[in-house]
Motif scaffolding. Structure first.
Motif, PDB file in Angstrom:
ATOM      1  N   UNK A 143       0.467  -1.430  -0.133  1.00  0.00           N
ATOM      2  CA  UNK A 143       0.456   0.215  -0.078  1.00  0.00           C
ATOM      3  C   UNK A 143       1.259   1.459  -0.030  1.00  0.00           C
ATOM      4  N   UNK A 144       0.001   1.838  -1.265  1.00  0.00           N
ATOM      5  CA  UNK A 144       1.259   3.215  -1.030  1.00  0.00           C
ATOM      6  C   UNK A 144       0.675   4.825  -1.008  1.00  0.00           C
ATOM      7  N   UNK A 145      -1.237   4.387  -0.229  1.00  0.00           N
ATOM      8  CA  UNK A 145      -1.409   5.539  -0.318  1.00  0.00           C
ATOM      9  C   UNK A 145      -1.776   6.913  -0.952  1.00  0.00           C
ATOM     10  N   UNK A 146      -2.486   7.408  -0.976  1.00  0.00           N
ATOM     11  CA  UNK A 146      -2.665   8.741  -1.915  1.00  0.00           C
ATOM     12  C   UNK A 146      -2.462  10.111  -1.388  1.00  0.00           C
ATOM     13  N   UNK A 147      -1.990  10.982  -1.699  1.00  0.00           N
ATOM     14  CA  UNK A 147      -1.503  12.142  -1.710  1.00  0.00           C
ATOM     15  C   UNK A 147      -2.379  13.429  -2.731  1.00  0.00           C
ATOM     16  N   UNK A 148      -2.477  14.987  -2.391  1.00  0.00           N
ATOM     17  CA  UNK A 148      -3.484  15.403  -3.011  1.00  0.00           C
ATOM     18  C   UNK A 148      -2.103  16.213  -3.730  1.00  0.00           C
ATOM     19  N   UNK A 149      -1.711  16.270  -4.581  1.00  0.00           N
ATOM     20  CA  UNK A 149      -0.445  17.084  -4.519  1.00  0.00           C
ATOM     21  C   UNK A 149      -0.808  18.531  -4.989  1.00  0.00           C
ATOM     22  N   UNK A 150      -1.928  19.408  -5.639  1.00  0.00           N
ATOM     23  CA  UNK A 150      -2.331  20.229  -6.486  1.00  0.00           C
ATOM     24  C   UNK A 150      -1.526  21.007  -6.101  1.00  0.00           C
ATOM     25  N   UNK A 151      -0.045  21.822  -6.998  1.00  0.00           N
ATOM     26  CA  UNK A 151      -0.008  23.479  -6.745  1.00  0.00           C
ATOM     27  C   UNK A 151       1.881  23.027  -6.473  1.00  0.00           C
ATOM     28  N   UNK A 152       1.797  21.589  -6.342  1.00  0.00           N
ATOM     29  CA  UNK A 152       3.022  21.916  -5.137  1.00  0.00           C
ATOM     30  C   UNK A 152       4.213  21.677  -6.158  1.00  0.00           C
ATOM     31  N   UNK A 153       5.467  22.233  -5.751  1.00  0.00           N
ATOM     32  CA  UNK A 153       6.175  21.751  -6.766  1.00  0.00           C
ATOM     33  C   UNK A 153       7.287  20.703  -6.826  1.00  0.00           C
ATOM     34  N   UNK A 154       7.460  20.143  -5.605  1.00  0.00           N
ATOM     35  CA  UNK A 154       8.003  18.763  -5.500  1.00  0.00           C
ATOM     36  C   UNK A 154       7.552  17.899  -4.481  1.00  0.00           C
ATOM     37  N   UNK A 155       7.744  16.685  -4.477  1.00  0.00           N
ATOM     38  CA  UNK A 155       6.651  16.076  -4.114  1.00  0.00           C
ATOM     39  C   UNK A 155       7.737  14.580  -3.545  1.00  0.00           C
ATOM     40  N   UNK A 156       8.163  13.968  -2.733  1.00  0.00           N
ATOM     41  CA  UNK A 156       8.404  12.480  -2.572  1.00  0.00           C
ATOM     42  C   UNK A 156       8.686  12.055  -1.058  1.00  0.00           C
ATOM     43  N   UNK A 157       7.876  10.695  -1.257  1.00  0.00           N
ATOM     44  CA  UNK A 157       7.728  10.104   0.335  1.00  0.00           C
ATOM     45  C   UNK A 157       8.691   8.474   0.499  1.00  0.00           C
ATOM     46  N   UNK A 158       8.576   8.021   1.932  1.00  0.00           N
ATOM     47  CA  UNK A 158       9.625   7.156   1.863  1.00  0.00           C
ATOM     48  C   UNK A 158       8.961   5.810   3.034  1.00  0.00           C
ATOM     49  N   UNK A 159       8.468   5.209   2.662  1.00  0.00           N
ATOM     50  CA  UNK A 159       7.507   4.366   3.604  1.00  0.00           C
ATOM     51  C   UNK A 159       9.209   3.472   4.148  1.00  0.00           C
ATOM     52  N   UNK A 160       9.462   3.031   4.974  1.00  0.00           N
ATOM     53  CA  UNK A 160       9.923   2.322   6.156  1.00  0.00           C
ATOM     54  C   UNK A 160       9.670   0.894   6.815  1.00  0.00           C
ATOM     55  N   UNK A 161       9.231   0.199   6.056  1.00  0.00           N
ATOM     56  CA  UNK A 161       8.207  -0.257   7.069  1.00  0.00           C
ATOM     57  C   UNK A 161       8.953  -1.156   8.309  1.00  0.00           C
ATOM     58  N   UNK A 162      10.019  -1.804   7.957  1.00  0.00           N
ATOM     59  CA  UNK A 162      10.994  -2.163   9.201  1.00  0.00           C
ATOM     60  C   UNK A 162      11.095  -1.056  10.292  1.00  0.00           C
ATOM     61  N   UNK A 163      11.760  -0.198   9.261  1.00  0.00           N
ATOM     62  CA  UNK A 163      11.266   0.624  11.355  1.00  0.00           C
ATOM     63  C   UNK A 163       9.930   2.104  11.833  1.00  0.00           C
ATOM     64  N   UNK A 164       9.209   0.771  10.926  1.00  0.00           N
ATOM     65  CA  UNK A 164       7.598   1.896  11.269  1.00  0.00           C
ATOM     66  C   UNK A 164       7.562   2.915  10.856  1.00  0.00           C
TER      67      UNK A 164
END
Length: 605
Positions: free
Chosen positions: A70-91
Motif C-alpha cells: 500500500x502506498x496511499x494517496x496524496x493530493x498534490x495540487x500546486x506542489x513544486x515537488x513531492x517525495x515520500x519514503x516508506x520504511x516498514x521495518x522502522x515503522x
C-alpha cells in the motif's frame, strides 16, 4: 532539511495546536515529527494565527501499511515537488512537499494525510462540508473519526459568490458570528459532544463518553480461534487507571490518566487481551467524572469488559444502559463463537451509542437537514425467486436508519414480480426484471444504476443476514478508512448434511478477499472503475480485482451477522464441500445463526 529549518514534535493533540500556530520567523522550512498516524487529523484543524510554510517535511512514527504494497494517496495540487519514503521495518514514513508560495500547515497536512493512513471519504450528493472553528478545543478531534477537518476560510476571491462559504457547518466552542448571506450553520461543540439521551437527562458534570473511531476500534484484534490470549484487570489509583495484564509467567502494568482519552499506544496493548475483569474497580471521586468515557473507549476495541460490581455500575450514569448491562455479566475465558459474541455485543453498543462522529452527524442533520451518514443501497440479483422473500424480510429488519433495496429478477417469469408487491409497498424495495440472456454482472450493474445510495452493498439470495449487518459494515467503513468493507464466509451452513461450521478466517484486518454476499463499497469507487463488469461468472472477484489494481484496499470486519448457506440446488460459487470444511474449528449440528446475545440497541442518528 537545512540548518535553519524549524523542527517540531507532535506527541499529542496539544502539540498539534502548537505546531499549527505561528511562532517566530516565517518562511523557513518546517519538519514535523508525529508520534502516531492517528495524530495527523489534529494537524488538519486550521488554527490562528496560522503557521505557514512552502517547504514541509512530515515524519510519522508507528506507521505500518494496512496491506503489503500500500502506498496511499496524496493530493498534490500546486506542489513544486513531492517525495515520500516508506520504511516498514522502522515503522516510519516520511514525506517532503514544496511549493512556490506559502500555505497554512493544516492545509498542507490535509493534502498529505491520505499518503500515511487510510481516510474515510464520504462521497455522495449533498453531504454538508463540516469545518472546525480555529479556536475549538483539542478534544474536538474525537468528532472527526477517520476524516480530515475541512477549512472554514472564505473561498478565493476569484471564486467567491453570494451565499457561498468554504464550509456549510462550523463546529465551534462558543458563539460565532456568521454573515447572514452565507449558507452557514454553527454547532456549539458542547451540544455536538453530548448524546441526545444525555441531553434529556441534563447531565453536565461529567465527561461525555465519546469514542474516537480512528483510535478506539477493533482493528488488529486477536482472532477468536486463537487460544493463546491474555487476561487483565482494571483498578483505579488516584487519578490513574491501572491495567494489570497477565503475561505468563509475568504480569505487566499499564497506567493511564483517567482524564484523557485512552491513547493509541494503549489500544495497541489491548489487541491480544481477551478480557478485562472489572470486579476490583472502585469508582471514587478521583475517577468518577471520566470513568464512563474510558470504559466506552475500551469496549469499542473489542476487549471484553466483565464482572462490573453493582455498586460501580450505579455510578455509570452516562453510558448506554445496554453497555453497562453487558459489562456486569460474568465471563470465563473462551474461544470461538462464545468469545466473539461477547466482544461484538460490547463494541457494537460502544460505537453506535458513543462514537463522536455519529453524534456530530446527528447534530449536522438536525441543523442543516443534510446527511452526514451515508445512505446504503442493497442490491440483489436472483434466478431463484422462491428464495428471495426470506432474504428480503431479513434485510427489511435492519437497524441501520437509511437504506433501500433493489431486487433484480434475472430470467424469471413476468408473473413472479407480483409476488413481491408487499415488499414494494414498504417504500424500501424496488423490483427490476431482466432477461436470462443478460449476463449476471450486467444485471447487477443495472440494479446499481436504479439505486440512489452513497454506499452499495451486494447480497446473495440464499444467505442469512442479521438485523445488524448494515450497521456492522457502515461502522467498519467509518473506522477502517478502507475503500471496500465486508465480512467473509467464516460461518457456513451445509444444507445437504445439516451442519454449521465456523472456519479460521482472519477478521478485523485489512484484506484483499471479501465475501461477495456481504461486501460494501462507495458508489463513487464502484463508478470510478466501471462498476460491475458484464461477466457471467466471478462478478464479485472482478470488482475486487479492479479495486485493488487501482490502489484501493479492503477491510474484513467480524463475521457475526452473516451466514453463508450451501443449498442443494446449485450455487454460483462452485467448490467441493470438503474444501469448504477445511480450517473449521467449531461445528454444530443443524442450522446455527451466528449473532450476539440479545437484541442490540444503540444510538441511531
Amino acid at each position: 532539511m537545512g540548518l535553519f529549518s524549524i523542527r517540531l514534535t507532535v506527541d499529542d493533540v496539544a502539540d498539534a495546536r502548537s505546531a499549527l500556530t505561528a511562532r517566530g520567523v516565517r518562511g523557513r522550512p518546517l519538519e514535523i515529527t508525529v508520534a502516531d498516524p492517528s495524530l495527523l487529523r489534529a494537524l488538519t484543524i486550521n488554527r490562528r494565527p496560522p503557521r505557514r510554510t512552502r517547504d514541509l517535511t512530515l515524519v510519522v512514527h508507528e506507521w505500518l501499511p494496512p496491506v503489503t504494497g500500500w502506498r496511499g494517496q496524496a493530493r498534490l495540487a500546486d506542489a513544486d515537488s513531492f517525495e515520500i519514503r516508506y520504511d516498514r521495518p522502522g515503522r516510519t514514513a516520511t514525506a517532503r512537499i514544496r511549493f512556490d508560495k506559502e500555505f497554512e500547515v493544516a492545509d498542507i497536512v490535509r493534502r498529505l494525510i491520505g499518503a500515511f493512513t487510510p481516510t474515510t471519504r464520504l462521497m455522495g450528493a449533498g453531504f454538508p462540508r463540516i469545518a472546525f472553528d480555529e479556536e475549538i478545543g483539542d478534544d474536538a478531534v474525537r468528532l472527526l473519526g477517520r476524516h480530515a477537518a475541512e477549512h472554514s476560510a472564505a473561498p478565493p476571491r476569484v471564486l467567491a459568490g453570494v451565499g457561498l462559504a468554504s464550509a456549510d457547518v462550523v463546529v465551534a466552542d462558543g458563539h460565532r458570528e456568521t454573515d447572514p448571506d452565507e449558507m452557514l450553520s454553527v454547532i456549539g461543540v458542547a451540544r455536538a459532544l453530548t448524546p441526545s439521551h444525555e441531553r434529556a437527562r441534563s447531565v453536565a458534570r461529567d465527561e461525555i463518553p465519546l469514542v474516537d473511531l480512528s483510535v478506539h476500534n477493533p482493528i488488529g484484534r486477536i482472532q477468536q480461534y486463537e487460544p493463546e490470549t491474555k487476561s487483565a484487570s482494571l483498578q483505579s489509583d488516584g487519578g490513574e487507571l491501572v491495567l494489570r495484564v497477565t503475561d505468563e509467567p509475568a504480569e505487566r502494568e499499564v497506567r493511564m490518566a483517567v482524564g484523557a482519552p485512552v491513547p493509541r499506544a494503549v489500544v495497541r496493548e489491548l489487541t491480544d487481551v481477551e478480557a478485562i475483569s472489572l470486579e476490583d474497580l472502585v469508582i471514587d471521586q478521583a475517577v468518577a467524572a471520566h470513568i464512563d468515557a474510558r470504559l466506552a473507549e475500551v469496549a469499542a476495541t473489542g476487549t471484553i469488559l466483565h464482572d462490573l460490581p453493582e455498586v460501580a455500575a450505579a455510578e455509570l450514569t452516562q453510558l448506554h444502559p445496554r453497555l453497562v448491562e453487558l459489562m456486569r455479566l460474568p465471563y470465563a475465558r473462551a474461544v470461538g463463537l462464545a468469545r466473539e459474541q461477547r466482544s461484538v455485543a460490547q463494541r457494537r453498543v460502544a460505537m453506535r451509542s458513543h462514537a463522536g462522529y455519529l453524534h456530530l452527524a446527528e447534530q449536522v442533520a438536525a441543523g442543516t437537514a443534510g446527511r452526514s451518514l451515508p445512505r446504503v443501497s442493497v442490491v440483489l440479483s436472483t434466478v431463484r425467486p422462491h428464495r428471495v422473500s426470506d432474504v428480503l424480510a431479513l434485510l427489511l429488519a435492519q437497524t441501520y436508519p437509511d437504506f433501500e433495496i433493489v431486487l433484480a429478477l434475472h430470467g424469471c417469469d413476468p408473473e413472479v414480480a407480483r409476488d413481491f408487491d408487499r415488499f414494494v409497498d414498504t417504500g424500501l424495495v424496488r423490483v427490476l426484471e431482466r432477461p436470462a440472456s443478460q449476463p449476471f454482472g450486467s444485471v447487477l450493474a443495472d440494479a446499481v444504476r436504479a439505486s440512489s445510495g452513497d454506499l452499495v452493498m451486494k447480497v446473495d439470495d440464499d444467505d442469512w443476514y442479521s438485523p445488524n449487518v448494515l450497521w456492522d459494515l457502515v461502522l467498519a467503513y467509518l473506522y477502517s478508512g478502507a475503500d471496500l468493507v465486508g465480512k467473509t464466509t467464516e460461518y457456513l451452513y451445509f444444507e445437504r448434511i445439516h451442519q454449521t461450521v465456523h472456519r479460521t478466517f482472519a477478521t478485523e484486518r485489512y484484506h484483499r478477499q471479501l465475501a461477495g454476499g456481504a461486501m460494501m463499497l462507495p458508489r463513487a469507487v464502484l463508478d470510478s472503475m466501471g462498476g460491475w463488469r458484464p461477466t457471467r461468472h466471478s462478478t464479485d472477484r472482478s470488482v475486487l480485482l479492479d479495486a485493488f489494481r487501482s490502489g484501493g484496499i479492503g477491510y474484513r470486519t467480524h463475521g457475526l451477522g452473516y451466514l453463508y448457506i450451501r443449498h442443494d440446488d446449485g450455487h454460483t460459487w462452485v467448490r467441493s464441500e470438503s474444501l469448504l470444511l477445511e480450517n473449521s474449528f467449531e461445528q454444530w449440528r443443524g442450522l446455527v445463526r451466528p449473532e450476539v446475545l440479545g437484541a442490540e440497541t444503540g444510538h441511531r442518528p
